[in-house]
Design a protein around this motif. Structure first.
Motif, PDB file in Angstrom:
ATOM      1  N   THR A 250       0.743  -1.216   0.122  1.00 34.27           N
ATOM      2  CA  THR A 250       0.075  -0.120   0.183  1.00 34.27           C
ATOM      3  C   THR A 250       0.887   1.269  -0.153  1.00 34.27           C
ATOM      4  O   THR A 250       0.175   2.539  -0.304  1.00 34.27           O
ATOM      5  N   LEU A 252       1.998   2.517   2.777  1.00 32.06           N
ATOM      6  CA  LEU A 252       1.783   3.375   3.975  1.00 32.06           C
ATOM      7  C   LEU A 252       2.986   3.007   4.950  1.00 32.06           C
ATOM      8  O   LEU A 252       3.833   2.296   4.591  1.00 32.06           O
ATOM      9  N   ASP A 256       1.218   3.464  10.250  1.00 38.05           N
ATOM     10  CA  ASP A 256      -0.162   3.365   9.542  1.00 38.05           C
ATOM     11  C   ASP A 256      -0.330   2.070   9.355  1.00 38.05           C
ATOM     12  O   ASP A 256      -1.682   1.831   9.409  1.00 38.05           O
ATOM     13  N   ARG A 259      -1.845   0.399  12.326  1.00 35.64           N
ATOM     14  CA  ARG A 259      -3.230   0.949  12.749  1.00 35.64           C
ATOM     15  C   ARG A 259      -4.000   0.350  11.796  1.00 35.64           C
ATOM     16  O   ARG A 259      -5.353  -0.241  12.283  1.00 35.64           O
ATOM     17  N   LEU A 260      -3.967   0.331  10.479  1.00 34.41           N
ATOM     18  CA  LEU A 260      -4.967  -0.530   9.602  1.00 34.41           C
ATOM     19  C   LEU A 260      -5.217  -1.783   9.931  1.00 34.41           C
ATOM     20  O   LEU A 260      -6.266  -2.104   9.967  1.00 34.41           O
ATOM     21  N   ARG A 263      -7.361  -2.339  12.819  1.00 28.41           N
ATOM     22  CA  ARG A 263      -8.769  -2.189  12.172  1.00 28.41           C
ATOM     23  C   ARG A 263      -9.255  -3.314  11.488  1.00 28.41           C
ATOM     24  O   ARG A 263     -10.516  -3.621  11.278  1.00 28.41           O
ATOM     25  N   ALA A 271      -6.871  -5.803   5.316  1.00 26.69           N
ATOM     26  CA  ALA A 271      -6.255  -4.562   5.214  1.00 26.69           C
ATOM     27  C   ALA A 271      -5.936  -3.991   4.080  1.00 26.69           C
ATOM     28  O   ALA A 271      -6.259  -2.933   3.726  1.00 26.69           O
ATOM     29  N   GLN A 275      -7.661  -0.734   2.348  1.00 27.16           N
ATOM     30  CA  GLN A 275      -6.726   0.454   1.814  1.00 27.16           C
ATOM     31  C   GLN A 275      -7.042   0.885   0.381  1.00 27.16           C
ATOM     32  O   GLN A 275      -6.854   2.009  -0.045  1.00 27.16           O
ATOM     33  N   TYR A 281     -14.099  -2.914   7.067  1.00 28.83           N
ATOM     34  CA  TYR A 281     -13.657  -4.180   7.408  1.00 28.83           C
ATOM     35  C   TYR A 281     -14.607  -5.106   6.714  1.00 28.83           C
ATOM     36  O   TYR A 281     -14.389  -6.155   6.139  1.00 28.83           O
TER      37      TYR A 281
END
Length: 317
Positions: A250, A252, A256, A259-260, A263, A271, A275, A281
Motif C-alpha cells: 500500500t 503506508l 500507519d 493501525r490499519l 482495524r 487490510a 486501503q 472491514y
C-alpha cells in the motif's frame, strides 16, 4: 524366521560404492561426499517435476471442493508429513483440520523413535479411519521404501473411502503404484550410510512435500505475488511481517500499517482491500469472498510491478 531379506533389494538399502571408506575420511571429505550425493538427490527430484505438478493440481481441486489433505507415514516419513501439517496454519492461515497428519505410533513417535509400530497394518487402517476420509480428501502416503505395513493399511483404508491418493516414495519400482492415483518417486539411490533414509530419501521427500503444499496454497489464493498475505499473526515476528507486507503493497508508513491492521483485526488480506478500495472491514471481507479469497481479483491490481519497483530501488540504494 524368514529365509531371506525382503528389504535388501530396495535402492535405499543398497551399499553406496562412493562412500565405502567414509569412516576413514576427515570431516571435510565426509561433508563433500554428502554434498555430492545431495546433488544427485536434487536431480532425482527434478526428474519428478511433471508428476509433482500433477499432484498440485489434484490437491488444488480437492481443496476447492472443501476436501482435506491427510499425510500418512511412519518414522522419518511420518514426521515430515506432520511438519507440513503443522506449518500450514501459521504460514497460510488454514484451519487446523484442513491439513492433517497420521504418524505411526502417534504423538509419542514424533520425539522418540518407535520403529516397531510401522509393522502394524491394522493400526494404519484404524488411524486413517478415525479421520473419516471421504472422496473429497487427498491422502498423501509417504514411505521411502513403499513396504511399510502401517502405510499399506492406511492406503487400503483411504482407497475404500474413495479418497485421492498420492504416494511419495523413493522406490520407483514399488508395486503400490497400481493402487494409487499418482506416484512421485525420486530415485535417489543408495544412501551415504546404507539404509539411512533420513538422508537423501528424507531430504527428497521434504522437498516434494514442500512443493505439493506450497504450490497448492498459492493456487488457492494464499499469497499475493510471493507475499504471505494469509499469515497468522500469533507472534511479534509475524505481526512485524504483516506490517511490512502492508507497507510494501500500500505504501503506508509502518505505524500507519499497524493501525490499519488493527482495524482489520490483523487480517492482512482485508487490510489491503480496505486501503486499496477504500472499504470498511466488513465490505472488504465481502469483496474477498466474492473474489474467492484472491487479493488480486478483489482489488483488480497486480502486485508484481510494485515489487519490481521496490527491488530496483533497493538495488540502487
Amino acid at each position: 524366521m524368514p529365509s531371506h531379506s525382503k528389504w535388501e533389494s530396495l535402492p535405499t538399502e543398497a551399499i553406496n560404492p562412493s562412500t565405502l571408506a567414509i569412516d576413514k575420511l576427515p570431516a571435510t571429505d565426509i561433508v563433500d561426499s554428502m554434498l555430492t550425493e545431495d546433488r544427485k538427490m536434487l536431480a532425482a527430484v527434478q526428474r519428478e517435476r511433471d508428476r509433482i505438478a500433477v499432484g498440485v493440481d489434484i490437491i488444488t481441486r480437492a481443496l476447492r471442493k472443501g476436501g482435506r489433505i491427510i499425510f500418512v507415514g511412519a518414522g522419518t516419513s511420518g514426521r515430515l508429513g506432520l511438519l507440513e501439517s503443522a506449518e500450514m496454519p501459521p504460514t497460510f492461515g488454514t484451519r487446523h483440520e484442513l491439513v492433517l497428519a497420521v504418524v505411526a505410533g502417534g504423538k509419542d513417535a514424533v520425539l522418540h523413535a518407535k520403529e516397531g509400530v510401522e509393522d502394524r497394518y491394522d493400526e494404519g487402517s484404524r488411524s486413517v479411519k478415525r479421520l473419516s476420509p471421504s472422496a473429497n480428501d487427498v491422502v498423501i502416503v509417504v514411505s521411502a521404501s513403499g513396504m511399510t505395513p502401517f502405510v499399506r493399511g492406511a492406503l487400503s483404508r483411504a482407497r475404500r473411502a474413495g479418497s485421492k491418493i498420492i504416494f511419495v516414495t523413493c522406490d520407483p519400482r514399488t508395486e503400490l503404484q497400481t493402487f494409487v492415483d499418482l506416484t512421485i518417486a525420486p530415485a535417489v539411490g543408495p544412501e551415504v550410510i546404507a539404509g539411512s533414509t533420513r538422508l537423501k530419501a528424507g531430504t527428497a521427500t521434504k522437498i516434494v512435500l514442500n512443493m505439493l503444499t506450497t504450490a497448492s496454497m498459492i493456487r488457492i489464493g494464499k499469497t499475493y505475488g510471493n507475499l504471505m498475505v494469509d499469515v497468522k499473526t500469533g507472534s511479534e515476528k509475524l505481526r512485524d511481517r504483516a506490517r511490512r507486507i502492508i507497507t510494501i503493497v500500500t505504501g503506508l508508513e509502518y505505524d500507519d500499517a499497524d493501525r490499519l491492521l488493527r482495524r482489520a483485526h490483523w487480517n492482512v488480506k482485508a487490510a489491503i482491500v480496505m486501503q486499496k478500495a477504500g472499504l470498511s472491514y466488513a465490505r472488504a471481507m465481502s469483496r474477498l469472498r466474492r473474489a474467492d479469497d484472491f487479493v488480486r481479483e478483489a482489488i483488480g491490481e497486480d502486485v508484481e510491478p510494485r515489487l519490481r519497483e521496490l527491488l530496483g530501488t533497493a538495488g540502487h540504494a
